[in-house]
Design a protein around this motif. Structure first.
Motif, mmCIF file in Angstrom:
data_model
loop_
_atom_site.group_PDB
_atom_site.id
_atom_site.type_symbol
_atom_site.label_atom_id
_atom_site.label_comp_id
_atom_site.label_asym_id
_atom_site.label_seq_id
_atom_site.Cartn_x
_atom_site.Cartn_y
_atom_site.Cartn_z
ATOM 1 N N ASN A 75 0.798 -1.019 0.019
ATOM 2 C CA ASN A 75 0.047 -0.165 -0.041
ATOM 3 C C ASN A 75 1.019 1.263 -0.075
ATOM 4 O OD1 ASN A 75 0.854 0.075 2.752
ATOM 5 N ND2 ASN A 75 -1.084 -0.953 3.464
ATOM 6 N N HIS A 76 2.234 1.201 -0.206
ATOM 7 C CA HIS A 76 2.961 2.192 -0.323
ATOM 8 C C HIS A 76 3.373 2.952 0.862
ATOM 9 C CE1 HIS A 76 5.404 5.240 -2.487
ATOM 10 N NE2 HIS A 76 5.867 4.381 -3.466
ATOM 11 N N GLN A 77 3.511 2.482 1.992
ATOM 12 C CA GLN A 77 3.599 3.193 3.237
ATOM 13 C C GLN A 77 5.275 3.373 3.145
ATOM 14 O OE1 GLN A 77 1.123 4.117 5.379
ATOM 15 N NE2 GLN A 77 -0.239 3.468 4.039
ATOM 16 N N TYR A 78 5.567 4.456 3.858
ATOM 17 C CA TYR A 78 6.924 4.904 3.969
ATOM 18 C C TYR A 78 7.797 3.591 4.497
ATOM 19 C CZ TYR A 78 11.016 7.433 5.063
ATOM 20 O OH TYR A 78 12.427 7.722 5.128
ATOM 21 N N LYS A 79 8.678 3.346 3.595
ATOM 22 C CA LYS A 79 9.641 1.944 4.001
ATOM 23 C C LYS A 79 8.823 0.821 4.564
ATOM 24 C CE LYS A 79 13.507 4.833 4.713
ATOM 25 N NZ LYS A 79 14.828 4.897 5.398
ATOM 26 N N GLU A 80 7.748 0.574 3.908
ATOM 27 C CA GLU A 80 6.800 -0.704 4.364
ATOM 28 C C GLU A 80 7.477 -1.823 4.559
ATOM 29 O OE1 GLU A 80 3.123 -1.382 2.192
ATOM 30 O OE2 GLU A 80 4.286 -0.784 0.567
ATOM 31 N N PHE A 81 8.419 -2.253 3.575
ATOM 32 C CA PHE A 81 9.233 -3.394 3.578
ATOM 33 C C PHE A 81 10.473 -3.411 4.312
ATOM 34 C CE2 PHE A 81 5.947 -4.328 0.489
ATOM 35 C CZ PHE A 81 6.092 -5.713 0.518
ATOM 36 N N SER A 82 10.915 -2.177 5.134
ATOM 37 C CA SER A 82 11.813 -2.065 6.111
ATOM 38 C C SER A 82 11.831 -2.802 7.390
ATOM 39 C CB SER A 82 12.524 -0.704 6.449
ATOM 40 O OG SER A 82 11.558 0.048 6.726
ATOM 41 N N LYS A 83 10.140 -3.348 7.796
ATOM 42 C CA LYS A 83 9.951 -3.990 8.560
ATOM 43 C C LYS A 83 9.294 -5.198 8.006
ATOM 44 C CE LYS A 83 5.411 -1.942 9.276
ATOM 45 N NZ LYS A 83 5.419 -1.459 7.843
ATOM 46 N N ASN A 84 9.401 -6.291 8.780
ATOM 47 C CA ASN A 84 8.938 -7.716 8.204
ATOM 48 C C ASN A 84 7.412 -7.858 8.121
ATOM 49 O OD1 ASN A 84 11.421 -8.831 8.241
ATOM 50 N ND2 ASN A 84 11.431 -9.989 10.017
ATOM 51 N N ILE A 85 7.048 -8.109 6.816
ATOM 52 C CA ILE A 85 5.797 -8.438 6.406
ATOM 53 C C ILE A 85 5.298 -9.704 6.180
ATOM 54 C CG2 ILE A 85 4.054 -7.743 4.220
ATOM 55 C CD1 ILE A 85 5.226 -5.125 5.322
ATOM 56 N N SER A 86 4.059 -9.917 6.802
ATOM 57 C CA SER A 86 3.504 -11.184 6.855
ATOM 58 C C SER A 86 3.311 -11.772 5.305
ATOM 59 C CB SER A 86 2.361 -11.585 7.706
ATOM 60 O OG SER A 86 1.260 -11.019 6.844
ATOM 61 N N GLU A 87 3.485 -13.280 5.078
ATOM 62 C CA GLU A 87 3.406 -13.741 3.819
ATOM 63 C C GLU A 87 2.005 -13.567 3.433
ATOM 64 O OE1 GLU A 87 4.479 -17.808 1.245
ATOM 65 O OE2 GLU A 87 4.677 -17.758 3.413
#
Length: 176
Positions: free
Chosen positions: A88-100
């Motif tokens: 959803n294009h949050q600021y640095k959203e993938f710099s924290k772990n995302i669930s599968e």
């Protein structure tokens, strides 16, 4: 000793200049990309037309792209390569772990919109954890990162005309 030092410095500067020229040459002939494609983000027509790869946000401001079938059809008509650009294009959203599950949801939204599975992925702001990269690759996505950004001309739909978050404004992209 001074002459030897000067010669070494000249050689280093010469190699550096050659590397810069090679990079500029590669950028001229490599595909153009545009980040932040979404029905909720206005995009200048010029950059949209010139781009070869469109990096699509699957759910922007809580609205899945798959809800706008007309937009999905218009994007498909461009016959451009489509890539997944975050969730959803949050600021640095993938710099924290995302669930599968979240990643699979983004892939599903993309598939519902375009009737195809994304093959490439680029994280917003190019920040991604090793775990997120592992999950994406496990699900068949080739992750593009900073090197990709360096060797391609990459435009942004919401171009604020200033350098922010390490991004270069579109007018500067054209210079290189």
């Amino acid at each position: 000793m001074k002459n030897k030092t000067k010669k070494i410095i000249k050689k280093i500067l010469g190699v550096f200049l050659i590397l810069i020229l090679i990079l500029l040459f590669v950028r001229i002939f490599s595909s153009r990309e545009i980040d932040d494609i979404s029905p909720g983000i206005e995009c200048k027509e010029r950059y949209f037309k010139e781009a070869d790869i469109l990096w699509v946000i699957p759910e922007y401001q809580g609205i899945p792209i798959s809800e706008n079938k007309t937009w999905c059809e218009e994007i498909l008509k461009t016959n451009k390569t489509l890539g997944l650009h975050g969730i959803n294009h949050q600021y640095k959203e993938f710099s924290k772990n995302i669930s599968e599950e979240e990643i699979l949801k983004a892939i599903k939204i993309f598939e519902e919109c375009f009737n195809q599975t994304p093959k490439i992925f680029k994280a917003p702001q190019l920040e991604i954890t090793k775990e997120n990269k592992r999950i994406l690759e496990k699900n068949g996505l080739e992750v593009k990162g900073k090197f990709n950004q360096i060797i391609h001309r990459v435009y942004h739909c919401e171009d604020k005309n200033k350098i922010s978050y390490g991004l270069i404004p579109n007018w500067m992209v054209d210079l290189f």
